[in-house]
Design an enzyme around this catalytic site. Sequence first.
Site, PDB file in Angstrom:
ATOM      1  N   CYS A 194       0.844  -1.197   0.000  1.00 23.51           N
ATOM      2  CA  CYS A 194       0.000   0.000   0.000  1.00 23.51           C
ATOM      3  C   CYS A 194       0.880   1.249   0.000  1.00 23.51           C
ATOM      4  CB  CYS A 194      -0.917  -0.008   1.224  1.00 23.51           C
ATOM      5  SG  CYS A 194      -1.902   1.486   1.430  1.00 23.51           S
ATOM      6  N   CYS A 215      -8.044  -1.324   7.561  1.00 27.59           N
ATOM      7  CA  CYS A 215      -7.005  -0.292   7.534  1.00 27.59           C
ATOM      8  C   CYS A 215      -6.771   0.184   8.956  1.00 27.59           C
ATOM      9  CB  CYS A 215      -7.427   0.873   6.643  1.00 27.59           C
ATOM     10  SG  CYS A 215      -6.264   2.260   6.655  1.00 27.59           S
ATOM     11  N   GLN A 220     -10.105  18.315   7.193  1.00 27.09           N
ATOM     12  CA  GLN A 220      -8.947  17.659   7.783  1.00 27.09           C
ATOM     13  C   GLN A 220      -9.345  16.250   8.206  1.00 27.09           C
ATOM     14  OE1 GLN A 220      -6.037  18.791   7.621  1.00 27.09           O
ATOM     15  NE2 GLN A 220      -6.149  21.034   7.571  1.00 27.09           N
ATOM     16  N   PHE A 225      -7.670  31.131   2.278  1.00 30.67           N
ATOM     17  CA  PHE A 225      -7.793  29.690   2.025  1.00 30.67           C
ATOM     18  C   PHE A 225      -8.698  29.086   3.111  1.00 30.67           C
ATOM     19  CE2 PHE A 225      -3.572  31.266   0.944  1.00 30.67           C
ATOM     20  CZ  PHE A 225      -3.475  30.969  -0.410  1.00 30.67           C
ATOM     21  N   ASN A 245     -13.462  26.203   8.660  1.00 26.86           N
ATOM     22  CA  ASN A 245     -12.869  25.447   9.766  1.00 26.86           C
ATOM     23  C   ASN A 245     -12.278  26.361  10.842  1.00 26.86           C
ATOM     24  OD1 ASN A 245     -12.072  22.773  10.853  1.00 26.86           O
ATOM     25  ND2 ASN A 245      -9.990  23.477  10.472  1.00 26.86           N
ATOM     26  N   ASP A 286      -9.426  34.103  -6.506  1.00 27.40           N
ATOM     27  CA  ASP A 286      -8.184  33.430  -6.868  1.00 27.40           C
ATOM     28  C   ASP A 286      -7.058  34.073  -6.071  1.00 27.40           C
ATOM     29  OD1 ASP A 286      -5.943  32.317  -7.963  1.00 27.40           O
ATOM     30  OD2 ASP A 286      -6.344  32.946 -10.027  1.00 27.40           O
ATOM     31  N   CYS A 334       0.833  22.545   5.335  1.00 26.52           N
ATOM     32  CA  CYS A 334       0.920  21.101   5.081  1.00 26.52           C
ATOM     33  C   CYS A 334       2.151  20.769   4.245  1.00 26.52           C
ATOM     34  CB  CYS A 334      -0.349  20.603   4.386  1.00 26.52           C
ATOM     35  SG  CYS A 334      -0.690  21.380   2.795  1.00 26.52           S
TER      36      CYS A 334
END
Length: 449
Positions: A89, A170, A282, A311, A316, A359, A405
């Site tokens: 995997c 999993c 998330q 963003f 969130n 944008d 990230c």
Amino acid sequence: MAQFFKAKPNSSKQLSAKQSFSVHQLDHLGAGIAQHQGKVVFIPGALPNETVQAQLTEQKKNYARAKLIKVETPSAERVTPLCPHYQSCGGCDLQHMSLAGQREHKSAALVDIMAKFAGAEGNSVPALTGEGWHYRRRARLATLFDKNTKQLSLGFRASSSNQVVPIDSCLVLAKPLADLIAPFAKLLNQLAAKSSLGHVELIDADNGHFAVIRITKPLNDKDMAKLAQFAEQHQIHICLQDNNGEFHGVNGTLLLPVYQLLDDNADATPVSLTFTPGNFVQVNAQINKTMVAQALEWLAPQPGERILDLFCGMGNFSLPLAKLGAEVIGVEGVPEMVSQARENAAANGLSNLTFYHGDLSADLSCEPWMGKIDKLLLDPARAGAFESLQWLKKMKPRQVVYVSCNPASLARDSAVLLERGYKLQKLGLIDMFPQTHHIEAMALFELAK
């Protein structure tokens, strides 16, 4: 189009022979680093302080890559991977390292990248950590239909490949979802339309468990009845996504997943965020809560403060910031997410926040929301927020919280902030994806007085 010479990998027998390597560290992608004939050699699967047997697979001018064959002298941090699919995997590439070792490596790599590429050193704060297993509240499973056996399997993509690795469970997926994979695959094999099914998405939300099936053509009544019966037996919500991207509940009613934030905050009542399977959320619910809580602590929003959330996704961070009294402006590049954010704000009775679609890599000078703000929160995708940060002079925030990230783009963007007079005050790892090499981080910058 410019063309450049590309050297072919050296494939001599001498270079492809098995050799012994002493590994001294990991790179930020989790590969072991050794030295060979003056070159850096990257060996995935090897750990620091190990002697390994490996085979060179690729030669470049200044570095080489090798395939791990055997661990001759193991590291004290080496553990036996628990997952039976570990070698095939493409998901959990650091299962061979202890959880404590993973986090120590990620924290050190984050500090090193920031110092090396941004010249930034801040007060390192404790990493945000949670459970090492069964932490994912969401996963997309690929479908594999074998034309010879007429059987359908569910699985994940192999590393650097489109090949599907069939799985029946999993270890990083939330336990209720992991336990659902095998019976769900059995159900799909009973459908007449099994050969034309697309991916399957499993979601563990605060209002139940969800399974979303991508279909390429309408299902017949018998197939729909089987899905509805399975949903009732297993107490899950099953919906179908058609070629137009529309979602339909198998029992005629579409219920969307919801998660809550601020449910353990003494200063505010919880906020609920509804999302569709197409929205980004998330995947680690536990870490997301602590991440949002830390951002709120660092920004310390006050009533009347103007906070810009770039963003912003479906809210969130925006909704909790507004819940604590700030005047919040959220900007997002995906129109569907903006619509969902507005719906979430309305559902929570919040009128002190406004969402815009835009944008964020374009000229922002004429955007209606552009102007002086008190504080800025950034939560970009892997590409970072370099273009957005070019407008800092117009925004002039006193504080910037950057949720990243990708440590490489964080370091690049941090250099912009430092050049504009900001100082890195705090830096911390967010271990969003245990058992993998992925590094997420949060950084606090303050404008120097």
